[in-house]
Enzyme design. Structure first.
Site, mmCIF file in Angstrom:
data_model
loop_
_atom_site.group_PDB
_atom_site.id
_atom_site.type_symbol
_atom_site.label_atom_id
_atom_site.label_comp_id
_atom_site.label_asym_id
_atom_site.label_seq_id
_atom_site.Cartn_x
_atom_site.Cartn_y
_atom_site.Cartn_z
ATOM 1 N N LYS A 1 -30.455 -43.708 71.596
ATOM 2 C CA LYS A 1 -30.558 -42.945 72.968
ATOM 3 C C LYS A 1 -32.151 -42.510 73.165
ATOM 4 O O LYS A 1 -32.980 -42.665 71.588
ATOM 5 C CB LYS A 1 -29.634 -41.916 73.213
ATOM 6 N N SER B 1 -25.102 -37.525 79.630
ATOM 7 C CA SER B 1 -26.100 -37.942 79.075
ATOM 8 C C SER B 1 -26.856 -38.607 78.699
ATOM 9 O O SER B 1 -27.596 -40.205 78.754
ATOM 10 C CB SER B 1 -27.378 -36.899 79.091
ATOM 11 N N SER C 1 -21.993 -35.056 75.895
ATOM 12 C CA SER C 1 -22.751 -36.280 76.693
ATOM 13 C C SER C 1 -22.522 -37.282 75.920
ATOM 14 O O SER C 1 -22.692 -38.376 76.180
ATOM 15 C CB SER C 1 -23.865 -35.880 76.798
#
Length: 435
Positions: A38, A115, A139
């Site tokens: 990420k 996210s 997330s």
């Protein structure tokens, strides 16, 4: 060679594709596995983008690499690049105005969840074997549920968040995704080196009906599936079907002054869990402001719709006189949940309140969905307990999941239980949905 901006050939999952090789040894525990990162984890010499072009433009390349990335590499895994995320990690939706919304491989036209959107999509699309994400309010768990894969949010604070851009440190948790339990277990043993726990059978499995009623519809029959699976694989005597809302009301006295604010909701809700969600989001907002208000006010970044309003609201919020109450509720809730689960108890809940919303869903129904989602997500979020989202398969063309939660530090026990129960869950889901 690095390639900026994920193309749609990779489901729009990647921000930048490049290879970080492991040491040249075949004896390492993650040898042969590939992973994605990420775009919130620092990688030395690269700018960490945090989901926003203005953030990338105003920040220098990282001086050091995140320890969790280094641990995965040192264990033999090969990184294939960084993945798209929601701006500043402030959404569970998975849509990004600037870089595009990664395509949900198991439900095209539906959001991938955020996210950690790109990280989940990269795993679900079979582009990598596992991926790294972060989970503050949901997330990792939400994208895992929406993309039909496994997602682990470890116990808060047990995995280093050094060289990871903070959202709200009180809740920020490094987690990971995989398509299968074997890989999830291999990665967890490396990144979460706790003492082994040989216990595989829980002493109690609490399956609160009120949490499943938050779904609004019990058509997917996950409540029946999890109850039948526990009874079949373990013993019906360990089933505990109490209402979690009643338990919280009885054991978290400080919620009393807030409970009436959430007792008249027209949505399927549990007022006590709505308070828990309110508390967590209030604390999260306060920490986000402390971390990022100066940058937002100075740079005035271009932020996507919906998310822009949420971020500016957090930045504009004053010193909340309720923060002391919120901290008291957090401490009481963690203590109460620990007393409920003890060393080897499990809490089974829906991961999310329904199938992934459609891309571009209107604001009002999306906010209703978010409110119900956070009632569920805040259970592990506010307590700091570990949670794994488990894919049960597809129902009417959309992914269905369920989550198991265990006490703080019982991460390996939690995975033991998932490994013991998973095939029974799949068998029960298949049988239930075909009848």
């Amino acid at each position: 060679m690095a390639m900026a901006g994920g193309g749609r050939g990779d489901y729009g999952a990647f921000m930048e594709r490049f290879v970080l090789p492991p040491p040249p040894s075949q004896q390492l525990p993650l040898h042969g596995l590939t992973f994605a990162i990420k775009d919130i984890f620092d990688i030395a010499g690269r700018v960490t983008g945090f989901g926003n072009p203005d953030w990338a433009r105003t920040h220098a390349p990282a001086a050091a690499t995140s320890p969790v990335v280094l641990a995965a590499l040192a264990a033999g895994a090969t990184s294939l690049g960084t993945t798209i995320m929601d701006e500043m990690a402030y959404s569970i939706n998975g849509e990004n105005t600037h870089y595009g919304t990664p395509t949900n491989p198991c439900a095209p036209g539906r959001v991938p969840g955020g996210s950690s959107s790109g990280s989940a999509v990269a795993v679900a699309a079979n582009l990598v074997d596992f991926s790294l994400g972060t989970d503050t309010g949901g997330s990792v768990r939400v994208p895992a549920a929406y993309c039909g894969i496994f997602g682990l949010r470890p116990s808060h604070g047990l995995v280093s968040a050094e060289n990871v851009i903070p959202m709200a440190q009180m809740f920020d948790t490094v987690g990971w995704f995989s398509r299968d339990l074997s890989t999830l277990s291999r990665v967890t043993k490396v990144l979460l080196p706790l003492p082994d726990d040989i216990v595989k059978q829980p002493t109690q499995v609490t399956i609160p009906m009120d949490c499943f009623q938050i779904l609004g519809s019990l058509d997917d029959r996950t409540y029946q599936i999890i109850n039948a699976s526990v009874a079949k694989r373990f013993d019906s005597q360990i089933l505990d079907n109490r209402n979690l809302g009643d338990f919280i009301s009885d054991n978290v006295p400080s919620i009393g002054k807030f409970i009436t604010d959430f007792s008249e909701s027209e949505l399927p809700s549990v007022p006590a869990l709505s308070v828990i969600s309110h508390v967590m989001r209030g604390l999260q907002r306060s920490q986000f402001k402390a971390n990022h208000a100066e940058w937002v006010n100075t740079v005035k970044p271009n932020l996507g719709p919906g998310l822009r309003e949420r971020i500016l609201e957090a930045i504009a919020s004053g010193d909340n006189e309720s923060l002391e109450d919120f901290q008291a509720i957090r401490a009481e809730f963690k203590s109460a949940l620990a007393a409920l689960l003890k060393d080897h108890g499990i809490l089974a809940i829906p991961t999310v309140p329904g199938p992934p919303p459609k891309v571009g869903m209107e604001a009002a129904p999306l906010e209703n969905f978010r409110a119900r989602a956070f009632s569920l997500l805040s259970i592990a979020g506010l307590s700091g307990f570990c949670q794994v989202s488990i894919p049960l398969g597809m129902r009417n063309g959309l992914p269905v999941s369920v989550s198991l939660v265990a006490r703080h530090g019982a991460d390996h026990f939690l995975l033991n239980v998932v490994e013991e129960l998973y095939q029974t869950l799949i068998d029960e889901a298949t049988k239930t949905w075909s009848s």
